[in-house]
Design a protein around this motif. Sequence first.
Motif, PDB file in Angstrom:
ATOM      1  N   THR A   1      10.929  11.500   0.469  1.00 32.36           N
ATOM      2  CA  THR A   1      10.994  10.899   1.808  1.00 32.36           C
ATOM      3  C   THR A   1      10.267   9.559   1.848  1.00 32.36           C
ATOM      4  O   THR A   1      10.787   8.561   2.360  1.00 32.36           O
ATOM      5  N   SER A   2       9.051   9.534   1.321  1.00 32.59           N
ATOM      6  CA  SER A   2       8.258   8.303   1.363  1.00 32.59           C
ATOM      7  C   SER A   2       8.860   7.222   0.470  1.00 32.59           C
ATOM      8  O   SER A   2       8.820   6.026   0.806  1.00 32.59           O
ATOM      9  N   SER A   3       9.451   7.602  -0.662  1.00 35.24           N
ATOM     10  CA  SER A   3      10.101   6.625  -1.543  1.00 35.24           C
ATOM     11  C   SER A   3      11.281   5.968  -0.852  1.00 35.24           C
ATOM     12  O   SER A   3      11.491   4.756  -0.959  1.00 35.24           O
ATOM     13  N   THR A   4      12.067   6.770  -0.117  1.00 33.29           N
ATOM     14  CA  THR A   4      13.229   6.240   0.593  1.00 33.29           C
ATOM     15  C   THR A   4      12.802   5.300   1.711  1.00 33.29           C
ATOM     16  O   THR A   4      13.384   4.219   1.902  1.00 33.29           O
ATOM     17  N   THR A   5      11.767   5.677   2.449  1.00 30.96           N
ATOM     18  CA  THR A   5      11.264   4.833   3.528  1.00 30.96           C
ATOM     19  C   THR A   5      10.699   3.533   2.981  1.00 30.96           C
ATOM     20  O   THR A   5      10.877   2.461   3.574  1.00 30.96           O
ATOM     21  N   LEU A   6      10.020   3.613   1.853  1.00 32.21           N
ATOM     22  CA  LEU A   6       9.491   2.406   1.207  1.00 32.21           C
ATOM     23  C   LEU A   6      10.627   1.458   0.838  1.00 32.21           C
ATOM     24  O   LEU A   6      10.529   0.247   1.056  1.00 32.21           O
ATOM     25  N   LYS A   7      11.697   1.985   0.283  1.00 31.45           N
ATOM     26  CA  LYS A   7      12.828   1.146  -0.099  1.00 31.45           C
ATOM     27  C   LYS A   7      13.414   0.446   1.124  1.00 31.45           C
ATOM     28  O   LYS A   7      13.752  -0.751   1.067  1.00 31.45           O
ATOM     29  N   GLN A   8      13.533   1.158   2.233  1.00 33.89           N
ATOM     30  CA  GLN A   8      14.051   0.548   3.452  1.00 33.89           C
ATOM     31  C   GLN A   8      13.153  -0.594   3.918  1.00 33.89           C
ATOM     32  O   GLN A   8      13.635  -1.659   4.323  1.00 33.89           O
ATOM     33  N   ALA A   9      11.848  -0.372   3.869  1.00 27.65           N
ATOM     34  CA  ALA A   9      10.899  -1.406   4.303  1.00 27.65           C
ATOM     35  C   ALA A   9      10.980  -2.637   3.399  1.00 27.65           C
ATOM     36  O   ALA A   9      10.957  -3.781   3.871  1.00 27.65           O
ATOM     37  N   LEU A  10      11.077  -2.415   2.090  1.00 23.07           N
ATOM     38  CA  LEU A  10      11.174  -3.531   1.147  1.00 23.07           C
ATOM     39  C   LEU A  10      12.464  -4.322   1.352  1.00 23.07           C
ATOM     40  O   LEU A  10      12.453  -5.559   1.343  1.00 23.07           O
ATOM     41  N   ASP A  11      13.562  -3.628   1.530  1.00 23.02           N
ATOM     42  CA  ASP A  11      14.834  -4.303   1.748  1.00 23.02           C
ATOM     43  C   ASP A  11      14.780  -5.168   3.001  1.00 23.02           C
ATOM     44  O   ASP A  11      15.257  -6.313   3.008  1.00 23.02           O
ATOM     45  N   LEU A  12      14.201  -4.642   4.056  1.00 25.94           N
ATOM     46  CA  LEU A  12      14.109  -5.378   5.311  1.00 25.94           C
ATOM     47  C   LEU A  12      13.181  -6.580   5.173  1.00 25.94           C
ATOM     48  O   LEU A  12      13.475  -7.676   5.673  1.00 25.94           O
ATOM     49  N   TYR A  13      12.067  -6.389   4.475  1.00 25.75           N
ATOM     50  CA  TYR A  13      11.097  -7.479   4.309  1.00 25.75           C
ATOM     51  C   TYR A  13      11.732  -8.670   3.589  1.00 25.75           C
ATOM     52  O   TYR A  13      11.451  -9.825   3.906  1.00 25.75           O
ATOM     53  N   GLU A  14      12.589  -8.387   2.626  1.00 22.42           N
ATOM     54  CA  GLU A  14      13.151  -9.454   1.801  1.00 22.42           C
ATOM     55  C   GLU A  14      14.431 -10.056   2.378  1.00 22.42           C
ATOM     56  O   GLU A  14      14.883 -11.101   1.910  1.00 22.42           O
ATOM     57  N   THR A  15      15.009  -9.430   3.403  1.00 20.87           N
ATOM     58  CA  THR A  15      16.280  -9.936   3.928  1.00 20.87           C
ATOM     59  C   THR A  15      16.233 -10.344   5.393  1.00 20.87           C
ATOM     60  O   THR A  15      17.128 -11.049   5.860  1.00 20.87           O
ATOM     61  N   SER A  16      15.192  -9.931   6.124  1.00 21.58           N
ATOM     62  CA  SER A  16      15.148 -10.169   7.569  1.00 21.58           C
ATOM     63  C   SER A  16      14.027 -11.132   7.949  1.00 21.58           C
ATOM     64  O   SER A  16      13.006 -11.218   7.257  1.00 21.58           O
ATOM     65  N   SER A  17      14.227 -11.831   9.048  1.00 25.33           N
ATOM     66  CA  SER A  17      13.179 -12.692   9.604  1.00 25.33           C
ATOM     67  C   SER A  17      12.584 -12.087  10.871  1.00 25.33           C
ATOM     68  O   SER A  17      11.749 -12.701  11.526  1.00 25.33           O
TER      69      SER A  17
ATOM     70  N   ILE B   1       0.839  -1.202   0.000  1.00 22.05           N
ATOM     71  CA  ILE B   1       0.000   0.000   0.000  1.00 22.05           C
ATOM     72  C   ILE B   1       0.875   1.253   0.000  1.00 22.05           C
ATOM     73  O   ILE B   1       0.555   2.244  -0.663  1.00 22.05           O
ATOM     74  N   ALA B   2       1.985   1.212   0.716  1.00 24.38           N
ATOM     75  CA  ALA B   2       2.924   2.335   0.671  1.00 24.38           C
ATOM     76  C   ALA B   2       3.395   2.571  -0.759  1.00 24.38           C
ATOM     77  O   ALA B   2       3.480   3.720  -1.217  1.00 24.38           O
ATOM     78  N   ALA B   3       3.685   1.488  -1.485  1.00 22.39           N
ATOM     79  CA  ALA B   3       4.102   1.628  -2.885  1.00 22.39           C
ATOM     80  C   ALA B   3       2.995   2.241  -3.728  1.00 22.39           C
ATOM     81  O   ALA B   3       3.253   3.096  -4.589  1.00 22.39           O
ATOM     82  N   GLU B   4       1.764   1.828  -3.480  1.00 23.57           N
ATOM     83  CA  GLU B   4       0.635   2.393  -4.221  1.00 23.57           C
ATOM     84  C   GLU B   4       0.481   3.882  -3.933  1.00 23.57           C
ATOM     85  O   GLU B   4       0.176   4.673  -4.837  1.00 23.57           O
ATOM     86  N   MET B   5       0.669   4.264  -2.683  1.00 27.45           N
ATOM     87  CA  MET B   5       0.530   5.668  -2.321  1.00 27.45           C
ATOM     88  C   MET B   5       1.680   6.508  -2.882  1.00 27.45           C
ATOM     89  O   MET B   5       1.493   7.680  -3.228  1.00 27.45           O
ATOM     90  N   VAL B   6       2.872   5.934  -2.985  1.00 28.44           N
ATOM     91  CA  VAL B   6       3.959   6.625  -3.684  1.00 28.44           C
ATOM     92  C   VAL B   6       3.558   6.843  -5.139  1.00 28.44           C
ATOM     93  O   VAL B   6       3.780   7.915  -5.712  1.00 28.44           O
TER      94      VAL B   6
END
Length: 369
Positions: free
Chosen positions: A276-292, A228-233
């Motif tokens: 700002t929101s694009s950068t935060t989205l990227k951080q969230a995506l990176d964490l989702y795909e690399t962290s448990s 949803i963050a991606a959609e809002m971006v």
Amino acid sequence: MEKYNVGYWNEMDSKEEFPQEFFKEFVGSGFGSILIPKEFGGAGLGTKEASLILREINRLGGNSYFVHGQYYNLALLNKCASQELKERIFPEMVRDNLLVLSLALTEPEAGSESTRITTFAEERGDRYVINGRKVFISRVDRTDFLVLVARTKPYNEERKTEGISMFLVDMRQLKGQVEMRRIRTMSNTDAYELYINNLEVTRKDLLGKENDGFKCLLRCLNAERIMIAAEMVGNTEYFLERAVDYSRERRVFGRPIGQNQGVQFPLAQAYMELMTSSTTLKQALDLYETSSDERSIGTFANIAKFKATEAAWYAGNVAMDVYGGLGYARDLGIERKVRETRLFLVAPISKNLILADIAHNVLKLPRSF
């Protein structure tokens, strides 16, 4: 999206219709199965690619609300479905373009307090019989499979998340066990209230472990918030691009309105909010795909959803101001996108709950509830 332009989405909104023509072509082109692993015939892509697709649909004037359920529910199935369940449904989903569009979580009395749901799955041998009521369940009339959240143990104040289980329901086999009532909303959401009457599922339909489904639910909700963050971006980009172009072209008092600081400054601020929101989205995506660590993922998913929605809402209102009375006209598409954006200030998690989450779990302040 060149084929399914703003006029198409305006028409779907005006008629309150599901965008069937777009959806059929979207899924038929293979976009519906991109998150399914290659071993089952899918593309084997991740949440990042799915988010880019959703963002682009919105940036070009569409409404990815109608397709995003397929992505966050597939993220859940990849994580929590048993190997047997994946082997049973994934090849069929790819072959026949089957859909898993809907998550049935929200209830009239529980609302944002998800652990308070009362829909109950009673165990009977190798089966469960489910009864309950759900509300604001989207796209359920179009889906082949429904992700259903129910209690398999009564609520316990000391262990709130214990006793929650998740099931995958094959909607194609139902015969009256799920009644639907359409809910008319501010924008075209295709939302329903569900009445679940003696719905039978098997133990093989469990997602994750019995009574321990809350962990899987978090995985799904985190993916949903990030998408949803991606959609809002994407919405922010749509509003900003349209408003900037118009401010260059529209002339009042002998010069472009974009020459006025009263127009420039809000547009500049909207651009900074976008960055700002694009950068935060990227951080969230990176964490989702690399962290448990679901706790950390949840924090960044919440922040990304909060900032992106705020940015889109601000940019939408700036665009309305820049266009003036024309922005209020339905044919332009601005007012439709503003209405579509408004939903995500309160759903699937409200701004105040995100702020409370940051206060309680990041800043370690005393709990307010």
